[in-house]
Write an enzyme that holds these catalytic residues in place. Structure first.
Site, PDB file in Angstrom:
ATOM      1  NE  ARG A 175      -7.354 -39.057  20.763  1.00  0.00           N
ATOM      2  CZ  ARG A 175      -6.036 -39.311  20.895  1.00  0.00           C
ATOM      3  NH1 ARG A 175      -5.262 -38.294  20.935  1.00  0.00           N
ATOM      4  NH2 ARG A 175      -5.781 -40.303  20.919  1.00  0.00           N
ATOM      5  CE1 TYR A 186     -13.596 -15.420  27.456  1.00  0.00           C
ATOM      6  CE2 TYR A 186     -11.974 -16.956  26.989  1.00  0.00           C
ATOM      7  CZ  TYR A 186     -13.138 -16.637  27.381  1.00  0.00           C
ATOM      8  OH  TYR A 186     -13.964 -17.713  27.582  1.00  0.00           O
ATOM      9  CG  ASP A 243      -8.665 -14.485  20.848  1.00  0.00           C
ATOM     10  OD1 ASP A 243      -9.559 -14.499  19.852  1.00  0.00           O
ATOM     11  OD2 ASP A 243      -9.023 -14.988  21.992  1.00  0.00           O
ATOM     12  CE  LYS A 300     -17.449 -16.069  22.914  1.00  0.00           C
ATOM     13  NZ  LYS A 300     -16.470 -17.393  23.025  1.00  0.00           N
TER      14      LYS A 300
END
Length: 391
Positions: free
Chosen positions: A56, A109, A181, A206
Site C-alpha cells: 500500500r 470527465y 488530466d 486508457k
C-alpha cells in the site's frame, strides 16, 4: 527443521539468485517485505529511507512504472494509483482543503464531475465550472476562494482544448496551482509540466495501458508535490496493484507506435465523416474546422491529435440511440483509448446527471457521441460510422 509445514513455507519463500538482469521488470506480487529492524521499518514507512515495507505504501514494480512515467512526462517523481480517479482524488486533495474552491472545465470527465459534486462537498470543498477553450474566460473566472485550477489537455468528451501555458502563467501570478488530466493526449503527444503545470495525472487504463485490460492511474510532478499526494493516496488506500503496474510498463513500450496509428486513424476518420449524411459536426482537434486547431498544432506533438473525437448527429438524442444499435465494427462500451474502437453516448452515461441546459453550457448535446478510434483499418471505421449515422 523436521516439520513439513515449516519446511514448505520456508522453502517456498526463498528468493532465487539472479545473476543476470531480467529484460522485463518483474511483477513483485507481494503484500509485504521483510525488514532488518524496527528502526529500518520506521524509516521506510516514513519514506526517509529507500526500500519497501508494504505494497500500500510502495512496491518495486510500482517504483519502476513511476520512474518511467516521470521520465516520459519530464517530472521529478511519479505515483502509481489504483485508478485514474484515485490519482485525481489524491492530486486534488493535495492542493485543497475545507473552504477552498476548485475551478474546473465545464466539459469534464464524468468521474471527476461526480467526485467534485458528490465527494468534495463532504470535505467542505466547492467547485465552479468554466468553458476552458477560451483562456481569458478561465483567467477571469479565478475567484477569491479558488485554490486549484483543474484542466484537461483535451476535454472529455467535447475535445475542447485548453491553452495550458497561458492559463498556468496567469494562475501562478495569482498564487494558484494548476493540475492537468493528460489522459486524452498521453505523455507522447503532450507534456504539460513543460508548460509550467504543477501536477499531471493520467488514467493508465486508457492510452498508457492501451489494451482495455487494466485499471490504474498515475500522477507526475515535483518530488515535493508527489510527497504531498502520496500522503493522501496511502492513507485512503488508493495504491496501485503490482500486476497492473507491470501491464502499464508493457504498454509504455509501444505507446509511441500506437499513438502514431491512433492519430493517423483519428484524422482519417474525422475527415471521412465530416459532411456525411446525418452528421452535423465532427469535433476533432486535428481538423482545421476545430476551434482550437491552431492550439493543437502548438501543444501536441507534430500536431497529432490522438484518437478521441466527438461526433454530433443532426437527429439529436434519438439518432444517437439508433446509432449505437447500428455500429458493427465499433463497439458500444464505456472507457476509451484501447486498440479497439469504442463509442458511448455521454448524455446517457458519463453526463447523464445533466439536463439539456447544463449539457449546452458544457458544449454537449443529446446527439453527441464520444468515439475512441482504435487501430483497425481506417476505411472500415469510416464505413461503419457513416452507415450508423445515415438518416
Amino acid at each position: 527443521m523436521p516439520g513439513f509445514s515449516t519446511r514448505a513455507i520456508q522453502a517456498a519463500g526463498r528468493m532465487p539468485e539472479v545473476a543476470q538482469t531480467p529484460v522485463t521488470v518483474p511483477i513483485y506480487q507481494t503484500s509485504t517485505f521483510e525488514v532488518g529492524s524496527a528502526a529500518e521499518l520506521e524509516e521506510i514507512l516514513e519514506f526517509r529511507r529507500p526500500g519497501h515495507s508494504y505494497t500500500r505504501y510502495s512496491n518495486p514494480t510500482h517504483e519502476a512504472f513511476e520512474a518511467a512515467m516521470a521520465d516520459l512526462e519530464g517530472g521529478e517523481a511519479g505515483l502509481a494509483t489504483a485508478s485514474g480517479m484515485a490519482a485525481i482524488h489524491g492530486a486534488m486533495l493535495s492542493f485543497v482543503q475545507s473552504g477552498d474552491e476548485v475551478l474546473a472545465p465545464a466539459a469534464l470527465y464524468g468521474g471527476t464531475l461526480g467526485m467534485l459534486g458528490q465527494v468534495m462537498p463532504r470535505y467542505g470543498i466547492s467547485y465552479r465550472l468554466v468553458r476552458t477553450g477560451n483562456a481569458d474566460q478561465v483567467i477571469a473566472a479565478i475567484g477569491p476562494k479558488t485554490r486549484l485550477v483543474w484542466l484537461e489537455t483535451i476535454a472529455n468528451p467535447t475535445t475542447e482544448m485548453a491553452d495550458l501555458a497561458t492559463i498556468t502563467a496567469a494562475a501562478h501570478e495569482r498564487g494558484i496551482p494548476v493540475g492537468v488530466d493528460n489522459t486524452f493526449a498521453s505523455p507522447y503527444l503532450c507534456n504539460p509540466l513543460s508548460m509550467g503545470v504543477d501536477l499531471v495525472v493520467h488514467s493508465v487504463t486508457k492510452y498508457i495501458g492501451g489494451h482495455s485490460d487494466l485499471i490504474g492511474g498515475v500522477m507526475v510532478g515535483s518530488r515535493e508535490r508527489i510527497a504531498e499526494a502520496r500522503e493522501i493516496v496511502v492513507n485512503t488506500g488508493g495504491n496501485a496493484n503490482p500486476f497492473e503496474a507491470f501491464l502499464a510498463l508493457r504498454g509504455l513500450k509501444t505507446l509511441a507506435v500506437r499513438m502514431d496509428r491512433h492519430s493517423a486513424n483519428g484524422l482519417a476518420v474525422a475527415m471521412g465523416l465530416e459532411g456525411r449524411p446525418g452528421i452535423a459536426r465532427v469535433h476533432y482537434p486535428g481538423l482545421p474546422s476545430h476551434p482550437q486547431h491552431g492550439l493543437a498544432q502548438r501543444e501536441l506533438r507534430d500536431g497529432q491529435a490522438g484518437g478521441m473525437m466527438a461526433v454530433e448527429l443532426s437527429g439529436g438524442r434519438p439518432a444517437a440511440e439508433r446509432f449505437l444499435d447500428r455500429v458493427r465494427v465499433v463497439k458500444h462500451a464505456t472507457s476509451l483509448a484501447g486498440v479497439e474502437s469504442l463509442v458511448s453516448h455521454p448524455a446517457s452515461s458519463s453526463h447523464r446527471q445533466y439536463n439539456d441546459d447544463e449539457l449546452a453550457a458544457a458544449g454537449l448535446t443529446g446527439g453527441m457521441l464520444r468515439v475512441s478510434i482504435g487501430l483497425e483499418d481506417a476505411e472500415d471505421l469510416v464505413e461503419d460510422l457513416a452507415a450508423a449515422a445515415a438518416d
